[in-house]
Each structure stands twice: as C-alpha cells, then as structure tokens.
Design a protein around this motif. Structure first.
Motif, PDB file in Angstrom:
ATOM      1  N   THR A 174       0.829  -1.203   0.000  1.00 35.42           N
ATOM      2  CA  THR A 174       0.000   0.000   0.000  1.00 35.42           C
ATOM      3  C   THR A 174       0.862   1.250   0.000  1.00 35.42           C
ATOM      4  O   THR A 174       2.006   1.259   0.463  1.00 35.42           O
ATOM      5  N   VAL A 175       0.276   2.306  -0.521  1.00 34.43           N
ATOM      6  CA  VAL A 175       0.937   3.606  -0.485  1.00 34.43           C
ATOM      7  C   VAL A 175       1.207   4.035   0.957  1.00 34.43           C
ATOM      8  O   VAL A 175       2.240   4.620   1.263  1.00 34.43           O
ATOM      9  N   GLY A 176       0.255   3.695   1.846  1.00 37.01           N
ATOM     10  CA  GLY A 176       0.421   4.091   3.238  1.00 37.01           C
ATOM     11  C   GLY A 176       1.688   3.545   3.862  1.00 37.01           C
ATOM     12  O   GLY A 176       2.429   4.263   4.528  1.00 37.01           O
ATOM     13  N   LEU A 177       1.950   2.253   3.657  1.00 34.23           N
ATOM     14  CA  LEU A 177       3.165   1.666   4.210  1.00 34.23           C
ATOM     15  C   LEU A 177       4.404   2.295   3.590  1.00 34.23           C
ATOM     16  O   LEU A 177       5.372   2.610   4.287  1.00 34.23           O
ATOM     17  N   TYR A 178       4.370   2.486   2.280  1.00 30.05           N
ATOM     18  CA  TYR A 178       5.513   3.086   1.591  1.00 30.05           C
ATOM     19  C   TYR A 178       5.855   4.454   2.172  1.00 30.05           C
ATOM     20  O   TYR A 178       7.022   4.767   2.423  1.00 30.05           O
ATOM     21  N   ARG A 179       4.828   5.255   2.386  1.00 28.55           N
ATOM     22  CA  ARG A 179       5.072   6.591   2.931  1.00 28.55           C
ATOM     23  C   ARG A 179       5.596   6.516   4.362  1.00 28.55           C
ATOM     24  O   ARG A 179       6.444   7.291   4.776  1.00 28.55           O
TER      25      ARG A 179
END
Length: 617
Positions: A386-391
């Motif tokens: 997910t984008v959330g984890l990446y950020r």
C-alpha cells in the motif's frame, strides 16, 4: 566566587527602597552587587544574591534591567543578571541560576522530602495493578518496556527498582533548582520542581513535584493552563493549552497539547498527544492521538496513530497530506479495513464501537481484517503493497525532532528486520500449512474464526515471499559476504519499544542483573546501547541462517549472492509496481488530485536508484 556581607551603606539604600530583612547578616552578595536594582523586597533566612550588570529581554524587542522588585525571598541563592519581579507570595528554598526572568508568579517553593518526581512508582498497562515502572532521570523507552514485559519476575523487578532508588537518592538535590536562562512568567504555583537551563514556563497553573529537563539544543516549554504533578518532562518537549499530567513521564521531543489529560502514563520520542486522554498507557516512539474521543488506556503503542471513536488509524489515507500510519500495532483504518502488523500481543479491531483483541492473528502480519455482517475476512500481507506503508517507511526518520546529542531512547527505523522478517516468515508458513491441509481446490480457507479467500491466500504467500527476498537482498547489499562473526542473533527477535534485539541478548541481560553483574542502573542502559551498536552484526547472523534455509544452501558463495541480488531486484520492482497500482486505484476513486498522484509516481520512478545503493529498504 565567595559572597560578602552587605555594607551599612548598602543596607541603608535597600531600606530606603522599601526592602527589609529578618536578619541583614544572613543576606550576602557577590562583589559588584549594586543595591539600586533592588526594591520592595523582603529577605528571610539565608539569601545570596549575584550582580545586576545586564538588561534582559522580557518579550521580543522589550528589555528591562536586571534586578529584584516586589518579591519575598527565603533561603534563596540567586545567580547573576536575573530579573525577579512581582512574586505574589514568595520564593522559598530555591537555587536560581544566571540570567533568569521570573515574573508574576505566586509561589516557588521546596518543601521537606521533595523528590522532584523521581522515584515515583506508577502502574502502566494495568491502571489498578501494582507499580511496574519507576520514573527517574535516566528512564528510556527500552528500560520502561523491559520493566513492563518482565513485571512478573519479582526478583528481577526488585533489583531494578533498588538500582533506580539508589540512583535517585544519590542525585536528587536538597532543594529545588532553576537553571540558567530560565523564564517563568504568569504562573501560579511551582512546588518541589526542578527546572533545567533554557526552559520556559509561561502561564502554567501548577507544577508540583516535577523535573523539567533539557539540553542546550532542546529546551522544554510549559504553556498556559498546564497542571503537572509527580512527573518528569524531557528534552525538547512542549506541554501546552491546559494539559493535565499526573504521574507521567514525557520523553524527548514530545508534544502534549489542547487539554489532553494523562495519568500513570509514559510517552517517548516524538509522541504527539492532543485533546484526548491516557490512563496507564505505554506510548512508545511516534505514538499520536489527535481526537477528543480517544482514550488510550492500558495499552502499549508504538509508531501508532489513535483516531476518533471507531477509527483507530488513518493508515489507509494514502497520498493525502494528513497521513499518519502504523508500523507495529494492528488497528482499524479510516476506510473501514483493519491492518495486522507485526506485534507481540496480536491484533486489534473495532466491534460495536469497542476496541477488540485478536490474539489468533499475530502470525499474519501486514494484513487486513474486514468484517461483513458476522463474518471476519482476513486478507493476509495486503498492507505490504500500500501507499500508506511506503510513505511510513520514509517519513518516520524525517520526523525525528530529537537532536543527535539528546536521543536517549533508541529508535530503530528498519521496517524489514529480523523482528518483522521473522513474523513474515512465520506468516508464510501458516498460509502454506493451510493450503496443504485444505488443498488448492477450495474457495475459502478457515483460520481460527476468520475466513481467507483462496486468491487472497495465494497472493499472501507471494507477497510474504516478495518481502523476504527484498529483506535478504537488502541485508546482503549492506554486509560483507562472510561467515557470521558471532552466533548472537539466531533465533527469535524482540522489540523493546524501538530497540530490535535477539531474545537471547534480552535473556542474558536478565541473568546478569539477577547474578549481580549489573550494579548500576546505567549499566542496563549501556547494555541496551551496546546491543543497538551491534545490531548490524546480529542482523547478519540471523539473515545468513535465513538465506541458507530459504535457498537450501550449505554455505553462501559469490554466485549465490548474485542470484539473491537478482531475486531482490525482481521482488523490489514487483513491490514498487504494486504500490503504483494502489496509488492509481486511489486516484480513480477520486480521493486525490492528479498533481498529488503525479508527484507520488515521480517518487516511485526514482526507486531504481536505491537498488544499487547501500541504503536499507
């Protein structure tokens, strides 16, 4: 510098300016003292006064000459170039440093038996239980977690508490101190409180039995309406806007504001608390709470954002500017999904507005738990892409506001580590056992009381495998291809509120404490630092064994390393590709603007630059 007694002429000047003393012989001054800068002041007991040679800034662009006026002093030592004015009641039993500004304060006093918040035993995680964490100057998130995790070991805890008491007895001053360049204005009561250099107290209601710590690079600010009792506040922290703290420890660079109320709770390393409440809470590094309806009670949190009501993390807010996430705990997202992250105590979700505990899911990290009617669906490993984890991976190090000289609590930012990779490896094995037991020609798999769809199970195995290949390749990039130098690192790893360590090292520390090899509380803190300094070697030992087992090797050669690196590149590009899909999907749902999407995709386009760098993923 020695103090001298006042001359008869100086006493006459002081008395002519409205000053009086219980006994002028007990009032001594430094050479260079000028009585013209003292007026309307009463002296009781032994009072020592410095010189008044400078002007002091009381507000930006507004300076006054140093001196004493409209004040009562009893048993006070006052440094050089201070401005003390308009003390409503008195200052009693205090040592005040140089260049301080103290104005419009009711009472500053030290009473008999003051401990300044040190040696205060509080109960964390269990609000009605026996005390398990003792507050003192050297407390770190590691030591607090160590005490909480092993509180059932009565022998161990007794030794640690005795070591802390010994340190407190040796270090607590006889009376309250206010350091150099401290500003205390418009404040009600300060009792039995130690205030370090460069701190500011502006508009507080009451500070009682507290220690306000600081270092030159990171002072502490206490703002309006604050009531703080039996607590310790550390470097770079700010307590603002009618906060109430009782029996609390506030670590480095924390911010607590907007009426937040806490008791018997501890906060460490960049935590942010606003509006809500905390009781018996262990808030490790980067814990955050923003909403009035949030109550952190009896829980252990780290890299965690508490939301409002049934929203316990907006981790699923992908590319929005107000994104906060979770790296360790399992919590409900703003979209209604649930994230399962590597954690010691299982996973939380929300049911009928209450936070519920899911211990059975602890072996499936980075997953979603979603409820449809009475059925709980588990989507394993979904949050890995997910984008959330990446950020999150990239934002946490940037948000560490602690100066390098003031980082007492250890924070390891590796999202893939022997701790998390071990959980991932176990999660992969769980899914593979499920598939083997039920076969591949089924539509759903049952894991305890949860349902895993067949395609989700297959994808979960693939994603866990992808993460392991990324981890092994990333470690291999950063370490010389050689046999491990030490056996330390094999086996299970733990997380002590930011410190990642082999369980064997934690157990060895326990044995050394019990055997009497640890004789000072700071020896324990030094051991934590030593373990952290050896993290790279310990990680290599664990990873080397993982590589051999994963690839079925007897030893690791250069040729093997090339294969592992190639697999790392493939896995990493798959990871970035899946994150890109997640971002584009969010855009198609209308949740973000095109400009935000383009900026994010531009970041992903640069990811190949990391593939040959020695930067850990």
């Amino acid at each position: 510098m020695e103090y001298r007694q006042l001359t008869r002429e100086e006493i006459d000047i002081l008395e002519s300016r409205g000053c009086k003393a219980q006994d002028w012989d007990l009032v001594t001054v430094k050479p260079g003292f000028d009585p013209i800068f003292v007026r309307n002041t009463s002296f009781y007991g032994e009072v020592r006064i410095g010189v008044f040679t400078k002007e002091i800034e009381v507000s930006k662009g507004f300076v006054k000459h140093c001196g004493i006026k409209n004040t009562t002093l009893r048993n006070v030592t006052l440094g050089d170039d201070c401005l003390i004015e308009n003390i409503g009641n008195f200052i009693n039993n205090y040592t005040i440093g140089d260049e301080c500004y103290i104005s419009n304060v009711n009472t500053i006093e030290t009473t008999e038996g003051a401990t300044f918040g040190e040696g205060n035993l509080i109960s964390v995680l269990n609000e009605v239980g026996d005390g398990n964490v003792m507050l003192f100057d050297g407390l770190t998130s590691q030591l607090a977690a160590f005490m909480v995790n092993h509180y059932r070991d009565k022998q161990l805890i007794k030794i640690i508490l005795d070591l802390i008491r010994k340190e407190v007895e040796a270090s607590v001053p006889e009376r309250g101190t206010i350091g150099n360049r401290v500003k205390v204005i418009n404040t009600g009561e300060i009792t039995n409180t130690h205030i370090n250099d460069d701190c500011e107290v502006n508009g507080a209601c009451r500070l009682s039995d507290c220690s306000i710590k600081s270092i030159p690079e990171a002072s502490v600010y206490i703002g309006s309406g604050v009531i703080c009792e039996n607590s310790i506040i550390y470097d770079g922290s700010s307590i603002l806007n009618s906060v109430k703290l009782e029996n609390c420890f506030v670590g480095e660079a924390c911010k607590i504001t907007n009426g937040f109320a806490a008791e018997n709770s501890i906060f460490f390393a960049n935590s942010f608390m606003s509006n809500g409440e905390a009781c018996a809470a262990f808030c490790g590094p980067f814990s955050a709470s923003h909403h009035k309806s949030s109550l952190l009670i009896g829980g252990m949190f780290s890299f965690y954002n508490a939301g409002s009501s049934t929203n316990f993390s907006n981790h699923a807010y992908k590319m929005g500017p107000m994104h906060y996430g979770v790296l360790e705990r399992g919590v409900k997202t703003a979209s209604g999904a649930y994230i399962l992250m590597p954690a010691k105590i299982g996973t939380f979700s929300v049911c009928f507005g209450k936070l519920m505990y899911h211990p059975d899911t602890r072996n499936l990290p980075f997953s979603y738990l979603i409820a449809y009617s009475d059925t709980m669906y588990l989507n394993p490993a979904r949050n890995l892409t997910t984008v959330g984890l990446y950020r999150d991976i990239r934002k946490w190090p940037k948000r560490d506001k602690r100066p390098s000289s003031g980082q007492k609590s250890i924070v390891n930012f590796d999202w893939l580590s022997p701790f998390s990779a071990g959980e991932i490896l176990e999660g992969k094995k769980v899914l593979e056992r499920l598939r083997k037991a039920s076969g591949e020609r089924v539509s759903n798999y049952n894991y305890h009381e949860y349902v895993i769809k067949a395609d989700h199970l297959r994808m979960g195995i693939e994603l866990y495998d992808m993460a392991l290949r990324i981890y092994m390749g990333a470690v291999l990039k950063r370490h010389k291809l050689e046999l491990p130098k030490s056996p330390i690192g094999t086996g299970k790893w733990n997380d002590l509120a930011g410190l990642l360590l082999p369980e064997t090292e934690e157990n060895r520390l326990i044995d050394d404490i019990k055997n009497g090899e640890i004789i000072d509380i700071y020896d324990i803190l030094d051991r934590f630092n030593e373990i952290h300094q050896n993290y790279s070697e310990y990680r290599w030992t664990w990873t080397y064994r993982l590589i051999l087992d994963y690839y079925g090797l007897e030893t690791l050669t250069e040729e093997d390393a090339k294969i592992i690196h190639d697999n790392y590149i493939i896995a990493r590009r798959k990871w970035i590709s899946e994150i890109r899909k997640d971002a584009e999907k969010e855009y198609t749902l209308g949740d973000v603007d095109k400009e935000v999407l383009d900026n994010f995709l531009s970041q992903l386009d640069k990811e190949m630059e990391f593939e040959n760098e020695n930067k850990f993923e």
